[in-house]
Write a protein that holds these residues in place. Structure first.
Motif, mmCIF file in Angstrom:
data_model
loop_
_atom_site.group_PDB
_atom_site.id
_atom_site.type_symbol
_atom_site.label_atom_id
_atom_site.label_comp_id
_atom_site.label_asym_id
_atom_site.label_seq_id
_atom_site.Cartn_x
_atom_site.Cartn_y
_atom_site.Cartn_z
ATOM 1 N N LEU A 291 0.817 -1.216 0.000
ATOM 2 C CA LEU A 291 0.000 0.000 0.000
ATOM 3 C C LEU A 291 0.854 1.270 0.000
ATOM 4 C CD1 LEU A 291 -2.809 -1.036 2.522
ATOM 5 C CD2 LEU A 291 -2.966 -0.939 0.026
ATOM 6 N N GLY A 292 2.171 1.112 0.116
ATOM 7 C CA GLY A 292 3.038 2.282 -0.018
ATOM 8 C C GLY A 292 3.159 3.137 1.227
ATOM 9 N N CYS A 293 3.091 2.534 2.397
ATOM 10 C CA CYS A 293 3.367 3.311 3.601
ATOM 11 C C CYS A 293 4.846 3.155 3.956
ATOM 12 C CB CYS A 293 2.475 2.895 4.776
ATOM 13 S SG CYS A 293 2.916 1.359 5.610
ATOM 14 N N GLY A 294 5.277 3.793 5.008
ATOM 15 C CA GLY A 294 6.690 3.733 5.369
ATOM 16 C C GLY A 294 6.939 2.954 6.636
ATOM 17 N N PHE B 18 7.159 5.427 -0.425
ATOM 18 C CA PHE B 18 6.287 6.585 -0.642
ATOM 19 C C PHE B 18 6.274 6.941 -2.123
ATOM 20 C CE2 PHE B 18 7.377 8.343 3.859
ATOM 21 C CZ PHE B 18 6.388 7.548 4.431
ATOM 22 N N ILE C 270 5.964 9.792 -3.537
ATOM 23 C CA ILE C 270 6.695 11.000 -3.952
ATOM 24 C C ILE C 270 8.198 10.901 -3.687
ATOM 25 C CG2 ILE C 270 4.711 12.524 -3.664
ATOM 26 C CD1 ILE C 270 6.114 13.531 -1.050
ATOM 27 N N LEU D 209 9.834 11.480 -6.908
ATOM 28 C CA LEU D 209 9.169 12.418 -7.812
ATOM 29 C C LEU D 209 10.097 13.591 -8.133
ATOM 30 C CD1 LEU D 209 6.539 13.238 -9.281
ATOM 31 C CD2 LEU D 209 5.852 14.417 -7.181
ATOM 32 N N ASP E 94 5.213 3.273 -10.193
ATOM 33 C CA ASP E 94 4.206 2.403 -9.573
ATOM 34 C C ASP E 94 4.834 1.589 -8.448
ATOM 35 O OD1 ASP E 94 4.914 -0.300 -10.302
ATOM 36 O OD2 ASP E 94 4.192 0.104 -12.324
ATOM 37 N N GLN E 95 3.963 0.978 -7.644
ATOM 38 C CA GLN E 95 4.429 0.374 -6.399
ATOM 39 C C GLN E 95 5.377 -0.794 -6.638
ATOM 40 O OE1 GLN E 95 3.439 2.243 -3.849
ATOM 41 N NE2 GLN E 95 4.928 1.162 -2.598
ATOM 42 N N ARG F 163 8.749 0.510 -6.809
ATOM 43 C CA ARG F 163 9.205 0.953 -5.489
ATOM 44 C C ARG F 163 9.540 -0.260 -4.607
ATOM 45 N NH1 ARG F 163 5.351 5.100 -6.966
ATOM 46 N NH2 ARG F 163 3.509 4.142 -6.031
ATOM 47 N N TYR G 154 -8.022 -1.394 -1.707
ATOM 48 C CA TYR G 154 -7.439 -1.790 -2.998
ATOM 49 C C TYR G 154 -8.272 -1.311 -4.194
ATOM 50 C CZ TYR G 154 -3.968 -4.749 -0.717
ATOM 51 O OH TYR G 154 -2.915 -5.203 0.026
ATOM 52 N N LYS H 121 -6.712 1.685 -5.633
ATOM 53 C CA LYS H 121 -5.257 1.611 -5.828
ATOM 54 C C LYS H 121 -4.969 1.407 -7.319
ATOM 55 C CE LYS H 121 -1.493 -1.467 -4.311
ATOM 56 N NZ LYS H 121 -0.301 -0.649 -4.368
ATOM 57 N N GLU I 138 -2.597 0.201 -9.139
ATOM 58 C CA GLU I 138 -2.092 -1.082 -9.630
ATOM 59 C C GLU I 138 -3.208 -2.130 -9.706
ATOM 60 O OE1 GLU I 138 -0.773 0.750 -7.344
ATOM 61 O OE2 GLU I 138 1.339 1.120 -7.821
ATOM 62 N N CYS J 96 4.975 7.506 9.368
ATOM 63 C CA CYS J 96 5.102 6.463 8.344
ATOM 64 C C CYS J 96 3.900 6.469 7.418
ATOM 65 C CB CYS J 96 5.286 5.091 8.977
ATOM 66 S SG CYS J 96 3.807 4.451 9.806
ATOM 67 N N TYR J 97 2.845 7.161 7.846
ATOM 68 C CA TYR J 97 1.616 7.284 7.060
ATOM 69 C C TYR J 97 0.939 5.947 6.768
ATOM 70 C CZ TYR J 97 3.328 12.047 6.470
ATOM 71 O OH TYR J 97 3.801 13.308 6.698
ATOM 72 N N ALA J 98 1.185 4.955 7.612
ATOM 73 C CA ALA J 98 0.458 3.687 7.450
ATOM 74 C C ALA J 98 -1.038 3.948 7.638
ATOM 75 C CB ALA J 98 0.948 2.647 8.460
ATOM 76 N N GLN K 27 -2.279 5.273 4.291
ATOM 77 C CA GLN K 27 -2.207 4.342 3.168
ATOM 78 C C GLN K 27 -3.203 3.203 3.288
ATOM 79 O OE1 GLN K 27 -0.400 6.825 1.612
ATOM 80 N NE2 GLN K 27 -0.035 5.048 0.312
#
Lengths: 339, 287
Positions: free
Chosen positions: A232-235, A270, A272, A275, A285-286, A289, B60, B63, B65, B180-182, B185
């Motif tokens: 999902l692209g979180c950190g 992430f 960005i 970017l 795209d993920q 990444r 999803y 999303k 993808e 972390c923005y989980a 996301q």
């Protein structure tokens, strides 16, 4: 042969003296390594799972000012921040955490010497501890470590009855021991070795060279797409990782004339992250990444610095919102080249 | 039961009604589950529904993808997940016709994989019988899970605090935030193409994970979800630092319900709270 020994009571007394001597001691707690308060019980349980985040924030804070600036008409005045030069003691780091500073140090001293990292690393003393935890996410043995690995530690603790066997690992550890040797006694090395030999090690699940070779040959493989669909692209994975070290530089203006420049944790998942100012994004795209995350850890970093950028602690997988398991992925990649 | 679920999934893929089905499969050797996207009929045999289907898979649906690759998508969804699917339809993010909902008659899910306690969101759940679906399946284990509403208790405690105490409470909780923005996301309704915290020209919200930055981020997110959040609790479940985010979101849900009699994610034909206006709207509570 004899080894050093420190009793639980003496360790407690030593910590109190160190705090009096202006040391900051950090011990593993649920969310991370937290500062020990004077008189607080020093409990080091090596059978617990790794803390939610590693101790990297002590050396490489999640957000830190690198310059302060004042703007005055056409002049800009730059003021260097004061870096806290207190000695930090990390007490009871599992081998998968203890090694982290040595691994990150390579990139922070590659083309540019990062004084923020270096001053803190230099002023940090690491007491590693024999690890007695092993779950489905652990894979230290596949990246060259083990529950009894002393790499990265200055001193290494092995829990015994009522205290710890202490191995001195580095010159820094030796200096420390010489200074505080009145707290230590000795113990038969056989007792330590017996405990060490009884530790259950995670099975080795992949061959890092095979992993590296597959990544090298399969940059465009569709395997990466299947991972990109789920991530999902979180950190989370990067921020709890003991060795992920990417950062972002941002300016924070307090007002029109004053501000500071910050160095903040960043993560390659992430959107960005790569970017460009033009609007172009080379990792758009993920899957690209995610490929970067795996490649950086298991190919680029080993090729450049001769170290795998992973200690096998498993934090990223324990906490992944969608249960992506790096151990399974790298094991799978390692098996591809065998077919 | 799982077998009828598999039959439905098989048929949907076979007839080409959908190109993919998003569901849950077990994690090998554990009782946990993880998201799985099946595109072939032989893959649907892995699907399960049980008390461990924690994820809200509707994230999803927007999303890139997934949305761009598959277009027509089947999704296995509990009532709470269906709420966010409805909210996404209400907000024109997905088309009802592109989605086939396999609803799960839910008897509760656990709060986390390790903790065998009922998730807080399930306690006062009113959509255990899904309110929008194309197919309906039952949970493998239909025994009702029970628990107490711990979150509401904390909300009542916070309501009784003065402003300073409330500030201290949240300052303490947010101090652990690592940005972390989980939370963002994993949130089905955090679908903005460019989140305000990622905007740099100008930068509205400091990206640093310090006190000001953490307050700004967590409060902006709570505001932006007011009247939209359906209370699926995913943000709190995935927070690596266990920040009790649902306290904020749930309080905002309580306010929007009391003041505007609006609940997000209940009916695709009702306009959104933010997107509608009524002269009789209560505004006295805004200070």
């Amino acid at each position: 042969m004899e080894e050093k020994f420190i009793s639980q009571v003496k360790l407690q007394e030593l910590c109190n003296e160190l705090i009096d001597n202006n040391f900051d001691i950090f011990i593993p707690k649920e969310y991370g390594y937290q500062k020990l308060v004077k008189g607080e019980n020093v409990t080091l349980d090596n059978s617990l799972k790794p803390t939610k985040s590693s101790f990297k924030d002590i050396i490489f804070p999640k957000a830190e000012p690198i310059i302060y600036y004042k703007k005055n008409k056409s002049d800009i005045e730059i003021i260097d921040p004061q870096i806290n030069k207190k000695t930090n003691i990390i007490l009871g780091a599992k081998p998968c955490d203890a090694k982290s500073v040595a691994i990150m140090s390579k990139v922070f001293n590659w083309d540019y010497k990062d004084e923020f990292f270096n001053i803190r690393a230099e002023n940090t003393l690491i007491f590693g501890i024999l690890c007695n935890f092993n779950d489905e996410f652990c894979f230290c043995t596949s990246v060259g470590l083990s529950p009894k690995s002393t790499e990265g530690s200055d001193l290494f603790l092995v829990p015994l009855n009522d205290g710890y066997g202490v191995r001195i690992i580095s010159p820094k550890g030796e200096d420390f021991y010489q200074k505080y040797n009145s707290y230590f006694t000795t113990v038969d090395n056989k007792l330590i070795e017996e405990i060490e030999s009884n530790v259950k090690e995670p099975d080795i699940v992949f061959d890092s060279e095979k992993v590296r070779n597959w990544i090298k040959e399969n940059f465009e493989d569709s395997y990466w797409n299947t991972l990109g669909e789920y991530c999902l692209g979180c950190g989370q994975c990067a921020f709890v990782c003991p060795v992920c070290h990417c950062f972002d530089i941002v300016d924070e203006d307090y007002c029109y004339t004053e501000g500071r420049r910050m160095k903040n944790w960043d993560a390659c998942q992430f959107e960005i992250f790569t970017l460009h100012a033009s609007g172009h994004n080379p990792r758009d795209d993920q899957s690209k990444r995610y490929r970067q995350r795996i490649s950086h850890k298991f190919k680029y970093y080993p090729e450049k610095f001769n170290e795998i950028l992973c200690t096998g602690c498993g934090r990223c997988s324990r906490g992944c919102p969608v249960s992506i398991d790096i151990k399974k992925i790298v094991t799978e990649i390692g098996s591809f080249s065998e077919v | 039961m799982d077998s009828s679920l598999r039959q439905i999934a098989n048929e949907l893929l076979n007839t080409g009604k959908v190109n993919a089905i998003i569901g849950y499969i077990p994690v090998d050797g554990t009782t946990r589950t993880k998201p799985f996207i099946a595109t072939k009929t032989d893959e649907v045999d892995k699907f399960v529904v049980n008390h461990n289907i924690l994820n809200n898979l509707s994230v999803y649906l927007t999303k890139d993808e997934v949305k761009k690759n598959f277009k027509k998508i089947g999704i296995i969804a509990k009532g709470c997940d269906i709420k966010s699917i409805i909210a996404l339809i209400q907000e024109n993010q997905i088309l009802r016709d592109d989605i086939v909902i396999i609803g799960v008659k839910c008897s509760g899910v656990y709060s986390d994989f390790d903790l065998q306690t009922l998730a807080d969101k399930c306690i006062s759940c009113e959509v255990r019988e899904p309110h929008l679906f194309d197919y309906l399946v039952e949970m493998g284990d239909s025994s009702e899970l029970r628990g107490e509403d711990r979150k509401l208790k904390v909300i009542r405690q916070i309501e009784a605090m003065n402003a300073e105490e409330r500030w201290d409470f949240f300052e303490n909780e947010f101090s652990r935030c690592i940005k972390c923005y989980a939370c963002r996301q994993v949130c089905p309704l955090c679908y903005c193409e460019r989140c305000i915290v990622d905007k740099t020209i100008p930068r509205w919200i400091e990206s640093s994970a310090h006190k000001r930055g953490n307050f700004a981020w967590n409060l902006v997110r709570a505001f932006h979800l007011s009247g939209r959040c359906v209370g699926c609790g995913e943000c709190e479940r995935v927070c690596p630092m266990d920040i009790p985010l649902s306290l904020l979101n749930r309080k905002m849900m309580m306010v929007t319900q009391e003041e505007f009699n609006y609940k997000s994610g209940m009916d695709i034909n009702v306009p959104t709270l933010i997107g509608s206006y009524d002269l009789k709207d209560n505004e006295e509570f805004i200070e």
